[in-house]
Design an enzyme around this catalytic site. Structure first.
Site, mmCIF file in Angstrom:
data_model
loop_
_atom_site.group_PDB
_atom_site.id
_atom_site.type_symbol
_atom_site.label_atom_id
_atom_site.label_comp_id
_atom_site.label_asym_id
_atom_site.label_seq_id
_atom_site.Cartn_x
_atom_site.Cartn_y
_atom_site.Cartn_z
ATOM 1 N N HIS A 65 -7.440 -5.610 0.031
ATOM 2 C CA HIS A 65 -6.277 -4.770 0.337
ATOM 3 C C HIS A 65 -5.429 -5.307 1.478
ATOM 4 O O HIS A 65 -4.381 -4.745 1.770
ATOM 5 C CB HIS A 65 -6.744 -3.343 0.665
ATOM 6 C CG HIS A 65 -5.658 -2.320 0.606
ATOM 7 N ND1 HIS A 65 -5.105 -1.895 -0.597
ATOM 8 C CD2 HIS A 65 -5.012 -1.614 1.572
ATOM 9 C CE1 HIS A 65 -4.176 -0.978 -0.360
ATOM 10 N NE2 HIS A 65 -4.094 -0.789 0.936
ATOM 11 N N SER A 112 0.825 -1.202 0.000
ATOM 12 C CA SER A 112 0.000 0.000 0.000
ATOM 13 C C SER A 112 0.870 1.267 0.000
ATOM 14 O O SER A 112 1.630 1.486 -0.948
ATOM 15 C CB SER A 112 -0.962 -0.032 1.198
ATOM 16 O OG SER A 112 -1.943 0.979 1.085
ATOM 17 N N ASP A 166 -10.238 -5.154 -4.082
ATOM 18 C CA ASP A 166 -9.717 -4.135 -3.176
ATOM 19 C C ASP A 166 -10.535 -2.849 -3.341
ATOM 20 O O ASP A 166 -10.559 -2.251 -4.420
ATOM 21 C CB ASP A 166 -8.243 -3.894 -3.524
ATOM 22 C CG ASP A 166 -7.541 -2.923 -2.606
ATOM 23 O OD1 ASP A 166 -8.206 -2.085 -1.973
ATOM 24 O OD2 ASP A 166 -6.296 -2.983 -2.535
#
Length: 276
Positions: free
Chosen positions: A273, A155, A236
């Site tokens: 995610h 991320s 996600d």
């Protein structure tokens, strides 16, 4: 910068996972934490040095998230690679506004060197990760070959890994891989907020910390070879909301003349995610 102080050690996959702290000059004299997984050959006598993989964590995380949830250590032990887990931001800087939101300030250093007050003194995460940590590790006698390094992240940490790889001289890192990375931060809400808050010149300075912009400027294979691997999940929500934008990086790679072996971007059906 002070020397490493060991806080704990746990046996793991025939190696050790150690937690260290040190006083960081880059972070304005604050205490910095990091975890280091040392495979068995790094612990054995004879001083055999092992390659290093740096793992950069995402928003709200600390140095513990990847070490506890990432599942790296069995593979790292098999290939005799050390894994280094820095924190995601300074801690206790006392900058106004640093604790008001999850996506800016504490836990959200974005792996840049801030130039805007009140963040410039302490929020120097680029220098902390790329220069200070390798230096302190090299001086600690841990049998790590910090000149033989690769970098990865999740991320915000994927953004950090990509931009540090592309923003460092060729060969500094052997390769970069990223899980659900922020690929075009100057074009997404997370990146715009961070860069406008950390940089005196906002998105103008932010373009120097944007993987899509950096790959566009790399000049193609004739100017610089790259080894990039990205995995993002189609389930996600941040991908669906336009925070990650891997397609933008794919277009930049194609326009620059990189093929899908040099820049691999894989969309994994249904994955979300999470970094587990």
């Amino acid at each position: 910068m002070s020397s490493l102080e060991q806080k704990s050690s746990n046996k793991c996959c025939d190696g050790e996972l150690r937690k260290y702290s040190f006083t960081s000059s880059a972070l304005g004299g604050l205490s910095a934490n990091l975890n280091v997984f040392l495979p068995s050959s790094a612990l054995a006598g004879g001083g055999k040095k092992v390659p290093v993989l740096y793992y950069l964590a995402g928003l709200t995380c600390t140095e513990d998230n990847g070490a506890q949830k990432g599942g790296f250590h069995a593979a790292a032990a098999e290939h005799q690679i050390a894994v280094v887990y820095p924190d995601t931001s300074p801690r206790g800087a006392g900058a106004a506004g640093e604790d008001e939101a999850y996506d800016f300030g504490t836990g959200a250093g974005f792996y840049i060197d801030a130039t805007k007050e009140p963040f410039a003194k302490h929020y120097q995460m680029w220098t902390h990760v790329t220069k200070e940590i390798p230096d302190v590790l090299s001086k600690a006698g841990l049998n790590l070959d910090t000149s033989n390094a690769s970098i990865t992240g999740h991320s915000m940490g994927g953004h950090g890994a990509l931009t540090i790889y592309l923003g460092s001289p060729a060969g500094t890192y052997k390769s970069v891989s990223a899980f659900a990375p922020i690929c075009h931060p100057t074009a997404c809400p997370w990146g715009k907020k961070a860069f406008q808050g950390y940089f005196a010149n906002g998105l103008t300075d932010g373009s120097k910390h944007d993987a899509t912009e950096l790959l566009t400027a790399a000049g193609g294979p004739s100017a610089r070879n790259v080894d990039i691997l990205i995995d993002s999940g189609t389930g996600d929500n941040f991908y669906k909301d336009g925070q990650l934008l891997p397609e933008d990086l794919a277009k930049a790679a194609m326009s620059a003349g990189y093929d899908d072996k040099q820049v691999q971007i894989r969309l994994q059906d249904g994955y979300d995610h999470s970094c587990e």
